[in-house]
Design a protein around this motif. Sequence first.
Motif, PDB file in Angstrom:
ATOM      1  N   ARG A 267       0.797  -1.212   0.000  1.00 18.84           N
ATOM      2  CA  ARG A 267       0.000   0.000   0.000  1.00 18.84           C
ATOM      3  C   ARG A 267       0.836   1.272   0.000  1.00 18.84           C
ATOM      4  NH1 ARG A 267      -5.598   0.348   2.841  1.00 18.84           N
ATOM      5  NH2 ARG A 267      -5.999   2.534   2.493  1.00 18.84           N
ATOM      6  N   LYS A 268       1.845   1.305   0.847  1.00 20.82           N
ATOM      7  CA  LYS A 268       2.601   2.553   0.998  1.00 20.82           C
ATOM      8  C   LYS A 268       4.100   2.308   0.934  1.00 20.82           C
ATOM      9  CE  LYS A 268      -0.312   5.854   3.311  1.00 20.82           C
ATOM     10  NZ  LYS A 268      -0.327   6.908   4.305  1.00 20.82           N
TER      11      LYS A 268
ATOM     12  N   ARG B 144      -1.248   3.876  -2.001  1.00 16.04           N
ATOM     13  CA  ARG B 144      -2.489   3.390  -2.609  1.00 16.04           C
ATOM     14  C   ARG B 144      -3.682   3.613  -1.690  1.00 16.04           C
ATOM     15  NH1 ARG B 144       0.977  -1.231  -5.040  1.00 16.04           N
ATOM     16  NH2 ARG B 144       1.128  -0.436  -7.152  1.00 16.04           N
ATOM     17  N   SER B 145      -4.833   3.836  -2.309  1.00 17.82           N
ATOM     18  CA  SER B 145      -6.073   3.977  -1.530  1.00 17.82           C
ATOM     19  C   SER B 145      -6.595   2.588  -1.185  1.00 17.82           C
ATOM     20  CB  SER B 145      -7.118   4.737  -2.343  1.00 17.82           C
ATOM     21  OG  SER B 145      -7.694   3.863  -3.301  1.00 17.82           O
ATOM     22  N   GLU B 146      -7.759   2.528  -0.555  1.00 18.03           N
ATOM     23  CA  GLU B 146      -8.314   1.229  -0.151  1.00 18.03           C
ATOM     24  C   GLU B 146      -8.688   0.367  -1.345  1.00 18.03           C
ATOM     25  OE1 GLU B 146      -9.814   4.194   0.192  1.00 18.03           O
ATOM     26  OE2 GLU B 146     -11.985   3.976   0.444  1.00 18.03           O
ATOM     27  N   TYR B 147      -8.689   0.954  -2.564  1.00 18.13           N
ATOM     28  CA  TYR B 147      -9.046   0.167  -3.752  1.00 18.13           C
ATOM     29  C   TYR B 147      -7.849  -0.565  -4.362  1.00 18.13           C
ATOM     30  CZ  TYR B 147     -13.311   2.778  -3.226  1.00 18.13           C
ATOM     31  OH  TYR B 147     -14.449   3.308  -2.709  1.00 18.13           O
TER      32      TYR B 147
ATOM     33  N   ALA C 256      -3.677   7.335  -7.802  1.00 14.70           N
ATOM     34  CA  ALA C 256      -5.029   7.906  -7.856  1.00 14.70           C
ATOM     35  C   ALA C 256      -4.952   9.421  -7.987  1.00 14.70           C
ATOM     36  CB  ALA C 256      -5.792   7.533  -6.600  1.00 14.70           C
TER      37      ALA C 256
ATOM     38  N   PHE D 259      -6.685  12.671  -6.907  1.00 14.55           N
ATOM     39  CA  PHE D 259      -7.628  13.209  -5.923  1.00 14.55           C
ATOM     40  C   PHE D 259      -7.983  14.641  -6.288  1.00 14.55           C
ATOM     41  CE2 PHE D 259      -5.641   9.724  -3.666  1.00 14.55           C
ATOM     42  CZ  PHE D 259      -6.705   9.171  -2.960  1.00 14.55           C
TER      43      PHE D 259
ATOM     44  N   TYR E  80     -11.587  18.496   2.550  1.00 16.15           N
ATOM     45  CA  TYR E  80     -11.647  17.187   3.214  1.00 16.15           C
ATOM     46  C   TYR E  80     -12.695  17.256   4.320  1.00 16.15           C
ATOM     47  CZ  TYR E  80      -7.314  16.986   0.667  1.00 16.15           C
ATOM     48  OH  TYR E  80      -6.402  17.053  -0.343  1.00 16.15           O
TER      49      TYR E  80
ATOM     50  N   PRO F 123      -3.359  14.401  -1.574  1.00 22.12           N
ATOM     51  CA  PRO F 123      -2.663  13.106  -1.663  1.00 22.12           C
ATOM     52  C   PRO F 123      -1.907  12.915  -2.981  1.00 22.12           C
ATOM     53  CG  PRO F 123      -4.939  12.791  -0.923  1.00 22.12           C
ATOM     54  CD  PRO F 123      -4.811  14.222  -1.323  1.00 22.12           C
TER      55      PRO F 123
END
Length: 402
Positions: A3-4, A28-31, A37, A39, A44, A71
């Motif tokens: 993810r990161k 990465r996002s939750e997807y 991605a 943004f 926010y 992000p």
Amino acid sequence: MKRKSGQDPEITKSWKPATLAVRGGTARSEYGETSEALFLTSGYCYDRAEDAAARFAGEQVGMTYSRLQNPTVEMLEQRIALLEGAEACRATATGMAAMTAALLCQLSAGDHVVAAKAAFGSCRWLVDTLLPKFGIETTTIDGRDNAAWEAALRPNTKVFFFETPANPTMDVVDIAAVCVIAKAHGVTTVVDNAFASPALQRPMAFGADVVAYSATKMMDGQGRVLAGAICGTREWIDGVLLPFHRNTGPTLSAFNAWVVLKGLETLDLRIRRQSDNALKVARFLETRLPKVLYPGLESHPQHGLAMQQMEAAGPIFSLYVGGGRAEAHGLLNALQLVDISNNIGDSRSLMTHPASTTHYGMAEEARLEVGITEDMLRLNVGLEDPDDVIADFDQALRAIGR
Ligand SMILES: *Cc1c(COP(=O)(O)O)cnc(C)c1O
């Protein structure tokens, strides 16, 4: 899912530049998207009012407003910092926003700046017109002359500012030597590294404090968006630049940051191929024109120094056709493939006449002093087959009777 990993210093510390260019800074996002991605959001939301208060107080990690954090922009900032070997980076809307912020954030009335004479037209305007308007004294010198930097020092000198190779005269500044002088006198060096990009030259490795970019050029590399970046130590970026940047707002849009992220993935490939192509075209033009100034050619007076600081000489050089404006414009007009355009760092071959375009705003005397004559042209060699570019020059030179 990784993810990161691109934001984890324990993981990225062993990655080489080509890996950093593709994966550095990615979060990465939750997807679990493979590509970064985008943004597109100005603000926010918070779960509770207390969370909003905690974020504004700096007690909770998280974003508050896209002038301050985004992000996609953060992924780009981390990638550029990793490629530069810098602790931190802040992105800006354009290269000129980067240069302006990098200078103004640290200068006050009564300070003094020493800058190289050979510079991008708008950078000269900052030094010659904007800074003096706010009571900041400036001196311009021949940046190639190390002794001239030392001689220009005053007790109130705060900043040395230069680009190398310089636009469009291809003057090369000895980064290490000038940084030694600066450090000995507590002066901050700001290097405009737009021409080389971090793929070919990393000024911090030679002692520079701050490196500023037009990411519009090689980093996007395909002539699509304007962008800029400023790299420095974490302490300098957070303590000196950030208050200026957050409150004056030269922020990069998330969309443009995303385009530059995609551009960085191929930066290394493009700049090396374009450098090879530029060398071939320069070698051809050298046989047909009175003068070609390209640091990659043995005939460039600072070829040795350039090759010590740079991994290759980049896609840009200048050529002198002989005669004056009529001859220079004549060659531009006779080209069939190479476009008449003042952009650089593009994957297309582009050529411009600096005296009547990019450096039109500079006084004629100042232009001549740095070698921007009426017969000078600046060429950006693209990713086309260099034989086609050479053939285009060959037919254009014949067309104008050369
Ligand atoms: C293009 C350029 C700039 C300005 O960048 P923008 O993105 O056009 O604002 C500054 N310095 C150099 C050396 C450049 O080539």
